[in-house]
Design a protein around this motif. Structure first.
Motif, mmCIF file in Angstrom:
data_model
loop_
_atom_site.group_PDB
_atom_site.id
_atom_site.type_symbol
_atom_site.label_atom_id
_atom_site.label_comp_id
_atom_site.label_asym_id
_atom_site.label_seq_id
_atom_site.Cartn_x
_atom_site.Cartn_y
_atom_site.Cartn_z
ATOM 1 N N TRP A 1 1.789 -11.888 33.862
ATOM 2 C CA TRP A 1 1.486 -13.242 33.445
ATOM 3 C C TRP A 1 0.338 -13.254 32.455
ATOM 4 O O TRP A 1 -0.344 -12.261 32.263
ATOM 5 N N GLU A 2 0.159 -14.429 31.840
ATOM 6 C CA GLU A 2 -0.863 -14.611 30.816
ATOM 7 C C GLU A 2 -1.614 -15.903 31.101
ATOM 8 O O GLU A 2 -1.008 -16.910 31.481
ATOM 9 N N THR B 1 -4.060 -22.297 30.656
ATOM 10 C CA THR B 1 -2.629 -22.446 30.852
ATOM 11 C C THR B 1 -2.056 -21.120 31.351
ATOM 12 O O THR B 1 -2.310 -20.068 30.762
ATOM 13 N N TYR B 2 -1.293 -21.191 32.440
ATOM 14 C CA TYR B 2 -0.645 -20.029 33.041
ATOM 15 C C TYR B 2 0.783 -19.923 32.520
ATOM 16 O O TYR B 2 1.498 -20.915 32.445
ATOM 17 N N LYS B 3 1.197 -18.699 32.141
ATOM 18 C CA LYS B 3 2.557 -18.477 31.665
ATOM 19 C C LYS B 3 3.063 -17.152 32.229
ATOM 20 O O LYS B 3 2.397 -16.120 32.094
ATOM 21 N N THR B 4 4.222 -17.166 32.879
ATOM 22 C CA THR B 4 4.858 -15.946 33.353
ATOM 23 C C THR B 4 5.547 -15.269 32.176
ATOM 24 O O THR B 4 6.360 -15.886 31.489
ATOM 25 N N LEU B 5 5.220 -13.988 31.942
ATOM 26 C CA LEU B 5 5.854 -13.237 30.866
ATOM 27 C C LEU B 5 7.091 -12.484 31.342
ATOM 28 O O LEU B 5 8.069 -12.359 30.608
ATOM 29 N N ALA C 1 11.809 -14.953 26.494
ATOM 30 C CA ALA C 1 11.094 -14.141 27.469
ATOM 31 C C ALA C 1 10.893 -12.734 26.925
ATOM 32 O O ALA C 1 11.568 -12.308 25.995
ATOM 33 N N SER D 1 -4.076 -18.527 29.025
ATOM 34 C CA SER D 1 -4.529 -18.872 27.678
ATOM 35 C C SER D 1 -5.487 -20.046 27.753
ATOM 36 O O SER D 1 -5.203 -21.041 28.418
#
Length: 178
Positions: free
Chosen positions: A7-8, A17-21, A71, A10
């Motif tokens: 995850w990332e 902000t959380y984002k699953t990579l 993705a 930013s």
């Protein structure tokens, strides 16, 4: 799939902000990136290791590549667990300037090895070759769970959780053979 995520976070004007990579754990996939610190190459690709997963279930080294607007794409570079191979890598990986990958594994080396330091070397055809750089015997350390670091001379440094003369772990330095 329940096999872990990359995850990332930013920064933004109103917070993070959380984002699953990437989600691990599909059948035959890498799984369990426990303590795996990621390495980043100049092209923006991420490299790491998983504790389990792969053909024998004894861990993998993988690459995640960004895809525009989609993705990330996973490529398993090496599956551990064959013969005298490494088994169960806890820690992350380190890249050198030539694109080689270095890491450690909890067990392996055949015949009672108590951990391994390995190198993966890329070939022009996209395959990777594993080189076992050191097999721990217990007296020189056991159960390496840290990500290794490299100096400009190519020496490799790391620690083990167990082994050594008081069985409390060691800090080690591996010097490349000429």
């Amino acid at each position: 799939y329940g096999g872990g995520t990359v995850w990332e976070l930013s920064p933004g004007a109103s917070g993070w902000t959380y984002k699953t990579l990437y989600n691990f754990g599909a059948p035959g996939d890498a799984s369990g990136p426990f303590l795996s610190r990621l390495a980043l190459d100049a092209g923006g690709n991420l490299y790491g290791a998983t504790f389990v997963g792969g053909a024998k279930g004894k861990g993998t080294v993988y690459e995640l590549s960004p895809a525009a607007g989609r993705a990330w794409t996973e490529t398993v570079l090496h599956r551990f667990g064959f013969g005298t191979d490494a088994e169960f890598p806890y820690a992350g990986v380190t890249l050198d300037a030539a694109g080689n990958i270095y890491g450690t594994a909890h067990l392996g080396g055949g015949g009672g090895g108590q951990g391994i330091v390995y190198q993966l070397t890329p070939a022009l055809d996209g395959t990777w070759t594993e080189n076992i750089l050191h097999v721990f015997s217990g007296s020189d350390g056991a159960d390496p769970q840290s990500t290794v670091i490299l100096d400009s001379a190519g020496n490799i440094y790391g620690t083990t959780v167990e082994g050594g003369n008081k069985f409390r772990g060691v800090a080690y330095k591996l010097i490349p053979q000429s």
